[in-house]
Design a protein around this motif. Structure first.
Motif, PDB file in Angstrom:
ATOM      1  N   LEU A  13       0.831  -1.208   0.000  1.00 58.01           N
ATOM      2  CA  LEU A  13       0.000   0.000   0.000  1.00 58.01           C
ATOM      3  C   LEU A  13       0.868   1.262   0.000  1.00 58.01           C
ATOM      4  CD1 LEU A  13      -2.841  -0.981   2.508  1.00 58.01           C
ATOM      5  CD2 LEU A  13      -2.930  -0.953   0.009  1.00 58.01           C
ATOM      6  N   GLY A  14       1.931   1.247   0.799  1.00 56.60           N
ATOM      7  CA  GLY A  14       2.786   2.424   0.874  1.00 56.60           C
ATOM      8  C   GLY A  14       3.483   2.733  -0.442  1.00 56.60           C
ATOM      9  N   LEU A  15       4.113   1.727  -1.026  1.00 60.06           N
ATOM     10  CA  LEU A  15       4.832   1.943  -2.282  1.00 60.06           C
ATOM     11  C   LEU A  15       3.872   2.183  -3.442  1.00 60.06           C
ATOM     12  CD1 LEU A  15       7.668  -0.742  -2.064  1.00 60.06           C
ATOM     13  CD2 LEU A  15       7.826   1.713  -1.653  1.00 60.06           C
ATOM     14  N   GLY A  16       2.737   1.457  -3.433  1.00 63.19           N
ATOM     15  CA  GLY A  16       1.787   1.601  -4.531  1.00 63.19           C
ATOM     16  C   GLY A  16       1.206   2.995  -4.625  1.00 63.19           C
ATOM     17  N   TYR A  17       0.718   3.497  -3.506  1.00 59.75           N
ATOM     18  CA  TYR A  17       0.133   4.836  -3.522  1.00 59.75           C
ATOM     19  C   TYR A  17       1.199   5.921  -3.606  1.00 59.75           C
ATOM     20  CZ  TYR A  17      -4.518   3.021  -2.510  1.00 59.75           C
ATOM     21  OH  TYR A  17      -5.723   2.362  -2.594  1.00 59.75           O
ATOM     22  N   GLY A  18       2.407   5.599  -3.174  1.00 64.58           N
ATOM     23  CA  GLY A  18       3.464   6.599  -3.219  1.00 64.58           C
ATOM     24  C   GLY A  18       4.159   6.726  -4.562  1.00 64.58           C
ATOM     25  N   PHE A  19       4.370   5.580  -5.247  1.00 66.98           N
ATOM     26  CA  PHE A  19       5.191   5.609  -6.458  1.00 66.98           C
ATOM     27  C   PHE A  19       4.567   4.921  -7.676  1.00 66.98           C
ATOM     28  CE2 PHE A  19       7.978   5.578  -2.724  1.00 66.98           C
ATOM     29  CZ  PHE A  19       8.682   6.755  -2.927  1.00 66.98           C
ATOM     30  N   GLY A  20       3.379   4.296  -7.505  1.00 67.93           N
ATOM     31  CA  GLY A  20       2.763   3.575  -8.618  1.00 67.93           C
ATOM     32  C   GLY A  20       2.452   4.459  -9.805  1.00 67.93           C
ATOM     33  N   GLY A  21       2.002   5.681  -9.539  1.00 72.21           N
ATOM     34  CA  GLY A  21       1.672   6.597 -10.630  1.00 72.21           C
ATOM     35  C   GLY A  21       2.870   6.937 -11.487  1.00 72.21           C
ATOM     36  N   GLN A  22       4.044   7.086 -10.869  1.00 72.40           N
ATOM     37  CA  GLN A  22       5.246   7.398 -11.625  1.00 72.40           C
ATOM     38  C   GLN A  22       5.615   6.253 -12.569  1.00 72.40           C
ATOM     39  OE1 GLN A  22       8.386   8.631  -8.937  1.00 72.40           O
ATOM     40  NE2 GLN A  22       6.934   9.733  -7.621  1.00 72.40           N
ATOM     41  N   ALA A  23       5.433   5.010 -12.101  1.00 77.23           N
ATOM     42  CA  ALA A  23       5.723   3.861 -12.951  1.00 77.23           C
ATOM     43  C   ALA A  23       4.783   3.818 -14.152  1.00 77.23           C
ATOM     44  CB  ALA A  23       5.611   2.576 -12.140  1.00 77.23           C
ATOM     45  N   ILE A  24       3.512   4.127 -13.926  1.00 74.71           N
ATOM     46  CA  ILE A  24       2.544   4.144 -15.030  1.00 74.71           C
ATOM     47  C   ILE A  24       2.936   5.209 -16.050  1.00 74.71           C
ATOM     48  CG2 ILE A  24       0.143   4.594 -15.654  1.00 74.71           C
ATOM     49  CD1 ILE A  24       0.479   1.959 -14.232  1.00 74.71           C
ATOM     50  N   ASP A  25       3.303   6.392 -15.593  1.00 77.11           N
ATOM     51  CA  ASP A  25       3.711   7.468 -16.508  1.00 77.11           C
ATOM     52  C   ASP A  25       4.894   7.052 -17.375  1.00 77.11           C
ATOM     53  OD1 ASP A  25       1.785   9.359 -15.795  1.00 77.11           O
ATOM     54  OD2 ASP A  25       2.982  10.110 -14.110  1.00 77.11           O
ATOM     55  N   ALA A  26       5.815   6.287 -16.790  1.00 77.20           N
ATOM     56  CA  ALA A  26       7.023   5.905 -17.521  1.00 77.20           C
ATOM     57  C   ALA A  26       6.740   4.921 -18.647  1.00 77.20           C
ATOM     58  CB  ALA A  26       8.042   5.303 -16.555  1.00 77.20           C
ATOM     59  N   LEU A  27       5.659   4.140 -18.527  1.00 79.60           N
ATOM     60  CA  LEU A  27       5.402   3.087 -19.510  1.00 79.60           C
ATOM     61  C   LEU A  27       4.277   3.416 -20.488  1.00 79.60           C
ATOM     62  CD1 LEU A  27       5.638  -0.086 -17.212  1.00 79.60           C
ATOM     63  CD2 LEU A  27       7.322   0.699 -18.879  1.00 79.60           C
ATOM     64  N   ALA A  28       3.413   4.365 -20.157  1.00 75.36           N
ATOM     65  CA  ALA A  28       2.233   4.641 -20.980  1.00 75.36           C
ATOM     66  C   ALA A  28       2.604   5.240 -22.330  1.00 75.36           C
ATOM     67  CB  ALA A  28       1.286   5.571 -20.237  1.00 75.36           C
ATOM     68  N   ALA A  29       1.805   4.896 -23.329  1.00 74.13           N
ATOM     69  CA  ALA A  29       2.050   5.395 -24.688  1.00 74.13           C
ATOM     70  C   ALA A  29       1.655   6.860 -24.821  1.00 74.13           C
ATOM     71  CB  ALA A  29       1.284   4.548 -25.699  1.00 74.13           C
ATOM     72  N   ASP A  30       0.699   7.336 -24.020  1.00 74.74           N
ATOM     73  CA  ASP A  30       0.245   8.718 -24.111  1.00 74.74           C
ATOM     74  C   ASP A  30      -0.392   9.112 -22.790  1.00 74.74           C
ATOM     75  OD1 ASP A  30      -2.586   7.811 -24.198  1.00 74.74           O
ATOM     76  OD2 ASP A  30      -2.033   7.098 -26.205  1.00 74.74           O
ATOM     77  N   PRO A  31      -0.628  10.406 -22.574  1.00 76.91           N
ATOM     78  CA  PRO A  31      -1.189  10.873 -21.297  1.00 76.91           C
ATOM     79  C   PRO A  31      -2.558  10.274 -20.967  1.00 76.91           C
ATOM     80  CG  PRO A  31      -0.213  12.709 -22.490  1.00 76.91           C
ATOM     81  CD  PRO A  31      -0.213  11.545 -23.427  1.00 76.91           C
ATOM     82  N   ALA A  32      -3.382  10.063 -21.987  1.00 77.09           N
ATOM     83  CA  ALA A  32      -4.715   9.512 -21.720  1.00 77.09           C
ATOM     84  C   ALA A  32      -4.611   8.096 -21.159  1.00 77.09           C
ATOM     85  CB  ALA A  32      -5.543   9.514 -23.009  1.00 77.09           C
ATOM     86  N   THR A  33      -3.720   7.284 -21.736  1.00 73.47           N
ATOM     87  CA  THR A  33      -3.518   5.926 -21.229  1.00 73.47           C
ATOM     88  C   THR A  33      -2.979   5.960 -19.810  1.00 73.47           C
ATOM     89  OG1 THR A  33      -3.114   5.054 -23.452  1.00 73.47           O
ATOM     90  CG2 THR A  33      -2.278   3.759 -21.607  1.00 73.47           C
ATOM     91  N   ALA A  34      -2.034   6.870 -19.536  1.00 70.30           N
ATOM     92  CA  ALA A  34      -1.457   6.982 -18.199  1.00 70.30           C
ATOM     93  C   ALA A  34      -2.526   7.350 -17.166  1.00 70.30           C
ATOM     94  CB  ALA A  34      -0.347   8.018 -18.197  1.00 70.30           C
TER      95      ALA A  34
END
Length: 465
Positions: free
Chosen positions: A114-135
């Motif tokens: 829970l701590g790592l997911g809510y703290g850093f999960g969004g950054q990981a998604i941004d790094a892999l997404a093809a575009d802002p809408a997907t992120a």
């Protein structure tokens, strides 16, 4: 003094028909895995109506599932191996001790997720997404889905302990109920049926989390009622470094193996990003459907660990060998049939989850090509279950590392070429699985020869003792 039910359970696993035990346990385990997979398929079905961006985002956030599953696998595999062998050797005080330490470890990982997911999960998604809408869609889904991921640790620890003891039906019934609950909640929360407040991707994750919470409560309630070796499922003992070290030592290679799957999924998403969100969405759908197709072989492999583990603990080398042989034959036959299905009906399999034609084409092509390694994957699963039973999961890790190196090298090289196509990446994935299977079988032959040579049989306790 043990009750007759516990003695009968141990007697059945070490003395009964191997094929019958494998099929019986695999059937219930397979149903449980199917219901677990239905969580994701239900989400994909309703999110698919939102659009390709939402579908790609949910698939992308699902990559985090492999990361959490890696840690959950460490606890489950380590504790299952130790508990199964302790039951086979009739060391019942160790059974309870190992379970307590596995729950203690699960509690710590629950909070860490829970701590790592809510703290850093969004950054990981941004790094892999093809575009802002997907992120944006991926982060929304992850926000709702993280509690379900965290609950995998305590629920999985209870399930592994029951599976080690040969008890699989209650877990399957709980999973059935949670999937039905998720199926009811998904349209209410995703599409806003009856409420008029559609939550989209976040609603998909929230539905899974609510269902997982209900499943955890049901597992706690059932745990002490279906076996007698481990009572008070949520009671935690003081940390025992020796037992914790054994759990982690056996489970860590399997955890790293799952982590390699997470890395591989991340590599694929990064490589196909240049092909657009439809490509990422198609891979997300195809890989989820493939996971569902893998369920029969996975169920047999999961049954191998407790059946072979208890017989190994009881000193029955002949029955360990027969368990491996029968499991390999069963999984190969099933996977060969599923290969034929995917080669000719891949479009039909992905159609319910990919209404967009471009997404459906990517998913169907992916499934058709990777189906050529299904038999090899079944053998990999069987070997992995045997390694767990024997208490040394390092060989599975070696095969996974070689597969990752081979696929990653090929994927990045192909993607940099002007003639690159998605199909070439899928062919590279299929070839890397064949490499892993060859390595796993070589190690399996060596481990069976070394660990079963001169294995002293232990006298079995009479039923009802």
């Amino acid at each position: 003094m043990r009750d007759a039910g516990t003695s009968q359970m141990q007697h059945d696993l070490t003395q009964g028909s191997i094929s019958k035990r494998l099929l019986g346990m695999a059937a219930f385990i397979g149903l449980g895995l199917l219901f677990q997979t239905l969580y994701f398929l239900i989400d994909l079905y309703f999110v698919g109506a939102v659009g390709p961006d939402a579908l790609a985002g949910v698939g992308l956030a699902g990559v985090v599932f492999f990361l959490v599953m890696a840690a959950a696998q460490m606890v489950a595999v380590g504790s299952l191996s130790l508990i199964a062998r302790a039951i086979g050797g009739q060391d019942f005080s160790q059974v309870d001790g190992v379970y307590r330490q596995s729950m203690l470890l699960s509690a710590g990982l629950f909070g860490l997720t829970l701590g790592l997911g809510y703290g850093f999960g969004g950054q990981a998604i941004d790094a892999l997404a093809a575009d802002p809408a997907t992120a944006a869609q991926g982060k929304a889904y992850l926000q709702g889905f993280l509690p379900a991921l965290a609950l995998m640790f305590p629920t999985g620890a209870m399930g592994a302990a029951l599976r080690a003891a040969g008890v699989v039906r209650p877990t399957m019934l709980v999973q059935t109920g949670t999937v039905l609950l998720n199926a009811v909640l998904a349209p209410l929360l995703i599409a806003g049926w009856g409420t008029g407040v559609p939550l989209g991707a976040f609603g998909a994750g929230l539905a899974s989390s609510l269902a997982a919470g209900a499943g955890f409560v049901a597992s706690v309630w059932l745990f002490g009622r279906v076996q007698t070796l481990m009572k008070s499922p949520l009671r935690l003992d003081r940390p025992d470094p020796a037992v914790l070290g054994r759990i982690i030592g056996i489970g860590l290679p399997s955890a790293v193996e799952f982590l390699l799957m997470f890395v591989t999924m991340g590599v694929v998403y990064a490589v196909v990003r240049g092909f657009g969100s439809e490509a990422q969405a198609g891979f997300g759908v195809g890989s989820r459907v493939m996971q569902a197709v893998f369920l029969p072989a996975m169920a047999i492999a999961f049954a191998v660990a407790p059946v072979a583990g208890q017989n190994f603990g009881a000193g029955r080398a002949d029955r360990v060998r027969r368990t491996v042989r029968d499991a390999a034959l069963m999984s190969s036959t099933l996977m060969a049939c599923l290969t034929i299905l995917c080669l000719f009906e891949s479009r039909w399999l992905v159609a319910p989850f990919a209404p967009d034609p471009a997404v459906a084409e990517v998913a169907a092509t992916y499934l058709r090509i990777v189906s050529l390694n299904f038999v090899a994957t079944g053998l990999i699963f069987t070997a992995s279950g045997t390694f767990q039973a024997l208490g040394d999961t390092r060989p599975a890790l070696v095969g996974g590392v070689l597969r990752l190196i081979g696929f990653t090298s090929a994927a990045f090289w192909i993607s940099a070429q002007p003639w690159a196509k998605l199909e070439y990446l899928w062919w590279a994935s299929a070839a890397s699985a064949l490499l892993q299977a060859a390595v796993a079988l070589l190690f399996l032959r060596d481990q069976l020869k070394r660990k079963l040579a001169g294995l002293p049989p232990r006298a079995a306790a009479p039923v009802g003792a």
